[in-house]
Design an enzyme around this catalytic site. Structure first.
Site, PDB file in Angstrom:
ATOM      1  N   ASN A  12       0.863  -1.182   0.000  1.00 37.67           N
ATOM      2  CA  ASN A  12       0.000   0.000   0.000  1.00 37.67           C
ATOM      3  C   ASN A  12       0.898   1.231   0.000  1.00 37.67           C
ATOM      4  O   ASN A  12       1.476   1.567   1.026  1.00 37.67           O
ATOM      5  CB  ASN A  12      -0.892  -0.050   1.259  1.00 37.67           C
ATOM      6  CG  ASN A  12      -1.704   1.217   1.455  1.00 37.67           C
ATOM      7  OD1 ASN A  12      -1.786   2.055   0.559  1.00 37.67           O
ATOM      8  ND2 ASN A  12      -2.312   1.362   2.631  1.00 37.67           N
ATOM      9  N   TRP A  13       1.012   1.857  -1.175  1.00 42.36           N
ATOM     10  CA  TRP A  13       1.948   2.985  -1.284  1.00 42.36           C
ATOM     11  C   TRP A  13       1.402   4.248  -0.620  1.00 42.36           C
ATOM     12  O   TRP A  13       2.104   5.233  -0.485  1.00 42.36           O
ATOM     13  CB  TRP A  13       2.263   3.279  -2.755  1.00 42.36           C
ATOM     14  CG  TRP A  13       2.943   2.173  -3.487  1.00 42.36           C
ATOM     15  CD1 TRP A  13       3.287   0.922  -3.002  1.00 42.36           C
ATOM     16  CD2 TRP A  13       3.388   2.197  -4.856  1.00 42.36           C
ATOM     17  NE1 TRP A  13       3.904   0.196  -3.980  1.00 42.36           N
ATOM     18  CE2 TRP A  13       3.982   0.941  -5.134  1.00 42.36           C
ATOM     19  CE3 TRP A  13       3.345   3.151  -5.873  1.00 42.36           C
ATOM     20  CZ2 TRP A  13       4.522   0.632  -6.388  1.00 42.36           C
ATOM     21  CZ3 TRP A  13       3.874   2.841  -7.119  1.00 42.36           C
ATOM     22  CH2 TRP A  13       4.457   1.599  -7.365  1.00 42.36           C
ATOM     23  N   LYS A  14       0.127   4.245  -0.280  1.00 45.40           N
ATOM     24  CA  LYS A  14      -0.531   5.429   0.304  1.00 45.40           C
ATOM     25  C   LYS A  14      -0.303   6.639  -0.624  1.00 45.40           C
ATOM     26  O   LYS A  14      -0.214   6.467  -1.827  1.00 45.40           O
ATOM     27  CB  LYS A  14      -0.042   5.658   1.729  1.00 45.40           C
ATOM     28  CG  LYS A  14      -0.194   4.392   2.586  1.00 45.40           C
ATOM     29  CD  LYS A  14      -0.025   4.610   4.045  1.00 45.40           C
ATOM     30  CE  LYS A  14      -0.209   3.285   4.788  1.00 45.40           C
ATOM     31  NZ  LYS A  14      -0.092   3.421   6.230  1.00 45.40           N
ATOM     32  N   HIS A  98      -9.467   1.351   4.913  1.00 42.01           N
ATOM     33  CA  HIS A  98      -8.188   1.468   5.642  1.00 42.01           C
ATOM     34  C   HIS A  98      -8.401   2.387   6.844  1.00 42.01           C
ATOM     35  O   HIS A  98      -9.186   3.333   6.777  1.00 42.01           O
ATOM     36  CB  HIS A  98      -7.122   2.034   4.698  1.00 42.01           C
ATOM     37  CG  HIS A  98      -5.757   1.987   5.300  1.00 42.01           C
ATOM     38  ND1 HIS A  98      -5.318   2.931   6.200  1.00 42.01           N
ATOM     39  CD2 HIS A  98      -4.756   1.084   5.162  1.00 42.01           C
ATOM     40  CE1 HIS A  98      -4.091   2.614   6.576  1.00 42.01           C
ATOM     41  NE2 HIS A  98      -3.730   1.493   5.966  1.00 42.01           N
ATOM     42  N   GLU A 100      -6.793   4.749   7.959  1.00 42.91           N
ATOM     43  CA  GLU A 100      -6.601   6.182   7.693  1.00 42.91           C
ATOM     44  C   GLU A 100      -7.855   6.781   7.070  1.00 42.91           C
ATOM     45  O   GLU A 100      -8.201   7.931   7.346  1.00 42.91           O
ATOM     46  CB  GLU A 100      -5.370   6.375   6.782  1.00 42.91           C
ATOM     47  CG  GLU A 100      -4.084   6.172   7.576  1.00 42.91           C
ATOM     48  CD  GLU A 100      -2.940   5.559   6.786  1.00 42.91           C
ATOM     49  OE1 GLU A 100      -2.991   5.567   5.543  1.00 42.91           O
ATOM     50  OE2 GLU A 100      -1.989   5.062   7.430  1.00 42.91           O
ATOM     51  N   GLU A 170      -5.367  -4.872  10.738  1.00 43.24           N
ATOM     52  CA  GLU A 170      -4.308  -3.898  10.950  1.00 43.24           C
ATOM     53  C   GLU A 170      -4.556  -3.142  12.248  1.00 43.24           C
ATOM     54  O   GLU A 170      -5.334  -2.176  12.266  1.00 43.24           O
ATOM     55  CB  GLU A 170      -4.277  -2.887   9.802  1.00 43.24           C
ATOM     56  CG  GLU A 170      -4.049  -3.497   8.442  1.00 43.24           C
ATOM     57  CD  GLU A 170      -3.482  -2.482   7.457  1.00 43.24           C
ATOM     58  OE1 GLU A 170      -2.393  -2.712   6.963  1.00 43.24           O
ATOM     59  OE2 GLU A 170      -4.126  -1.444   7.221  1.00 43.24           O
ATOM     60  N   GLY A 176       2.620   2.190  10.820  1.00 45.60           N
ATOM     61  CA  GLY A 176       3.601   3.270  10.649  1.00 45.60           C
ATOM     62  C   GLY A 176       4.324   3.652  11.931  1.00 45.60           C
ATOM     63  O   GLY A 176       5.007   4.670  11.981  1.00 45.60           O
ATOM     64  N   SER A 216       3.522  -2.268  10.325  1.00 43.49           N
ATOM     65  CA  SER A 216       4.982  -2.369  10.497  1.00 43.49           C
ATOM     66  C   SER A 216       5.545  -3.729  10.124  1.00 43.49           C
ATOM     67  O   SER A 216       6.447  -4.234  10.794  1.00 43.49           O
ATOM     68  CB  SER A 216       5.374  -1.973  11.928  1.00 43.49           C
ATOM     69  OG  SER A 216       4.972  -0.639  12.201  1.00 43.49           O
ATOM     70  N   GLY A 237       2.762  -1.146   4.325  1.00 40.56           N
ATOM     71  CA  GLY A 237       2.792   0.281   3.997  1.00 40.56           C
ATOM     72  C   GLY A 237       4.224   0.727   3.755  1.00 40.56           C
ATOM     73  O   GLY A 237       4.778   0.523   2.671  1.00 40.56           O
ATOM     74  N   GLY A 238       4.843   1.303   4.778  1.00 39.07           N
ATOM     75  CA  GLY A 238       6.180   1.900   4.666  1.00 39.07           C
ATOM     76  C   GLY A 238       7.191   1.038   3.920  1.00 39.07           C
ATOM     77  O   GLY A 238       7.884   1.530   3.010  1.00 39.07           O
TER      78      GLY A 238
HETATM   79  P1  PGA Z   1       2.887   0.200   7.728  1.00 38.23           P
HETATM   80  O1  PGA Z   1       1.412   0.453   7.142  1.00 38.23           O
HETATM   81  O2  PGA Z   1       3.411  -1.054   7.098  1.00 38.23           O
HETATM   82  O3  PGA Z   1       3.658   1.416   7.314  1.00 38.23           O
HETATM   83  O4  PGA Z   1       2.750   0.087   9.209  1.00 38.23           O
HETATM   84  C1  PGA Z   1       0.529  -0.612   6.949  1.00 38.23           C
HETATM   85  C2  PGA Z   1      -0.760  -0.097   6.341  1.00 38.23           C
HETATM   86  O5  PGA Z   1      -1.212   0.981   6.709  1.00 38.23           O
HETATM   87  O6  PGA Z   1      -1.366  -0.773   5.468  1.00 38.23           O
END
Ligand code: PGA
Length: 254
Positions: A12-14, A98, A100, A170, A176, A216, A237-238
């Site tokens: 997930n590149w966000k 998600h 967010e 998640e 993150g 993470s 994500g990251g």
């Molecule tokens: P993260 O994000 O790997 O940076 O913790 C995961 C996500 O939000 O899908």
């Protein structure tokens, strides 16, 4: 790893990567993971990079996902993107709900279930995200929260659609932050989610649904997480913003 369900690892590149940066990333990724057959690999770039990334991965084993879509099929919804528009770029998966988006766009379970139905109508597989906050975990209501998110976000799905749906657990406190849920903590919630799926759709269906872990995930913790009986992949994500990290997560999970 020996599991009936095929692992699904999605990046997930966000809100990151220009088209040029995204193309560099997938070019390297294709080189690193092209031989992998045991795991389904997906990248979810921002909308603006879908078209070019799609062309770059078309002959590879990497599939395309989007990070969101509208519950509507078209019309006067300024700024929204419809499922059919995603299909033009061969998008196979869409991340829905998600944390967010639940937090910043105030997306509700009922909106997420509408989006999931719209995605299925277009044959796009939804990846539906659920997760508790730190406060909820500390007040010992994790299972109540997850149970109600699962029931609400999956409302109205047929068992057939359920089989084509992915769940991503998640924990919000692990996204993150560098804090990963321990593999035991994650497994406990994944098992619980499967129990709820079984109440909703029966055992046979519940056993086939893939449940990803997210929060993470890194090359160093992927193997341990993936070795848990109810963890069927990762939403990253990251670490998905770097081709080396993301490909190591994939390779370490085989
Ligand atoms: P993260 O994000 O790997 O940076 O913790 C995961 C996500 O939000 O899908």
């Amino acid at each position: 790893m020996d599991k009936d369900r095929k692992l699904l690892i999605a990046g997930n590149w966000k809100m990151n990567k220009t088209v040029a940066e995204g193309l560099d990333l997938v070019q390297e990724l294709v080189r690193e993971v092209n031989q992998v057959k045991e795991i389904d690999i997906v990248v979810c770039p921002p909308f603006t990079a879908l078209s070019e990334v799609s062309k770059k991965i078309i002959e590879s084993n990497i599939r395309l996902g989007a990070q969101n879509m509208s519950e509507h099929t078209g019309g006067a919804y300024t700024g929204e993107i419809a499922a059919e528009m995603l299909k033009e770029f061969l998008v196979r998966y869409v991340i829905l709900g998600h944390s967010e988006r639940r937090q910043y766009q105030e997306e509700s379970d009922s909106l997420i279930s509408k989006k999931a139905l719209t995605a299925h109508a277009a044959s796009i597989k939804p990846i539906i995200c659920v997760g508790e906050t730190l406060e909820q975990r500390e007040s010992d209501v994790t299972k109540d929260v997850i149970g109600s998110q699962i029931r609400g976000s999956l409302a109205g799905l047929t068992s057939e659609q359920m089989l084509e749906t992915v769940i991503a657990y998640e924990p919000v406190w692990a996204i993150g932050t560098g804090k990963t849920a321990s593999s035991e903590q994650a497994q406990e919630v994944h098992h619980f989610i499967r129990t709820v799926l079984s109440e909703l759709h029966g055992d046979t269906i519940a056993k086939q649904v893939r449940i990803q872990y997210g929060g993470s995930v890194k090359p160093g913790n992927a193997r341990e997480l993936m070795s848990q009986p109810d963890i069927d992949g990762a939403l990253v994500g990251g670490a998905s913003l770097d081709a080396k990290n993301f490909s190591e997560i994939v390779l370490n999970s085989i």
